[in-house]
Design an enzyme around this catalytic site. Sequence first.
Site, PDB file in Angstrom:
ATOM      1  N   ASP A   9      47.241  57.641  55.156  1.00  0.00           N
ATOM      2  CA  ASP A   9      46.616  58.962  55.161  1.00  0.00           C
ATOM      3  C   ASP A   9      46.938  59.624  53.831  1.00  0.00           C
ATOM      4  O   ASP A   9      48.107  59.896  53.529  1.00  0.00           O
ATOM      5  CB  ASP A   9      47.168  59.783  56.332  1.00  0.00           C
ATOM      6  CG  ASP A   9      46.512  61.149  56.465  1.00  0.00           C
ATOM      7  OD1 ASP A   9      45.802  61.569  55.526  1.00  0.00           O
ATOM      8  OD2 ASP A   9      46.705  61.802  57.505  1.00  0.00           O
ATOM      9  N   CYS A  30      38.268  62.487  52.804  1.00  0.00           N
ATOM     10  CA  CYS A  30      39.195  61.664  53.579  1.00  0.00           C
ATOM     11  C   CYS A  30      38.530  60.373  54.048  1.00  0.00           C
ATOM     12  O   CYS A  30      39.199  59.346  54.215  1.00  0.00           O
ATOM     13  CB  CYS A  30      39.787  62.439  54.746  1.00  0.00           C
ATOM     14  SG  CYS A  30      38.604  63.319  55.765  1.00  0.00           S
ATOM     15  N   GLN A  47      45.501  61.992  48.432  1.00  0.00           N
ATOM     16  CA  GLN A  47      44.200  62.662  48.441  1.00  0.00           C
ATOM     17  C   GLN A  47      44.271  63.985  47.697  1.00  0.00           C
ATOM     18  O   GLN A  47      44.989  64.902  48.085  1.00  0.00           O
ATOM     19  CB  GLN A  47      43.709  62.908  49.873  1.00  0.00           C
ATOM     20  CG  GLN A  47      42.338  63.576  49.896  1.00  0.00           C
ATOM     21  CD  GLN A  47      41.748  63.697  51.282  1.00  0.00           C
ATOM     22  OE1 GLN A  47      42.228  63.079  52.231  1.00  0.00           O
ATOM     23  NE2 GLN A  47      40.696  64.501  51.413  1.00  0.00           N
TER      24      GLN A  47
END
Length: 246
Positions: free
Chosen positions: A194, A102, A96
Amino acid sequence: MSATTAYRKHYLPLESNPEVFTQLIHKLGVSQDLSFEDVYSLDDPSLLSLVPRPVFALILVFPTSEVYEQQKAASEAKRETYDGSGKDEDVVWFRQTINNACGLYGILHAVCNGGAKDFIKPDSALAKIMDVCIPLAPEERAQQLEASDDLEKAHHSAATQGDSSVPANAEDDVDFHYVCFVKSHKTGHLYEMDGRCKGPIDRGMLLSRDEDLLDENSLNIIREYIQRENGGNLNFSLMALVKSWE
């Protein structure tokens, strides 16, 4: 989101809303056969039975508390930076580099892995993004996502939907984070995805051919996040990527 991270680009945050998430994946080129649904309980069999099976991915939305940030920093300090690329990867992971996106990265991890990737329409915006990104290392992949006009336009359209008020400034940090859980199409391992971490996290759990992301072993991982807060903040929500209701 982390206030210490230097982002190169900023998006308006997505509302944690399965309808908004579903609109976005369809706009990007995922088949109408897939959609997101709320998961209303981790323990009540009658509520869990409302979720269509199989579940291709889970997206957990939770508050970025001090407890979470401390645990994450300690865990990340022990890990090597991921540099995987190509079709032999266990999972497709995106670093990211876009602030407040997100939710978007959670969506990309959900639809680009496991059985869900088979529902990406050929020649769609997402199919073209995948074709370009798969051979690239994480940093180059991140740059491709930043440069994608199709991704930015689709995300902006989705971010201005829903019932929540949209921040006036995309550079303002929000207090919620999205983490995706997927089943590797190659090994069946359960991965935590993530984009703010150093790479995909293999949770050391093998799901059989018949097990999906709503089986008990997977739900125990979700419970870990909630139990870590010790009752301090229970403002969590969970969405499942499933086949649409007929």
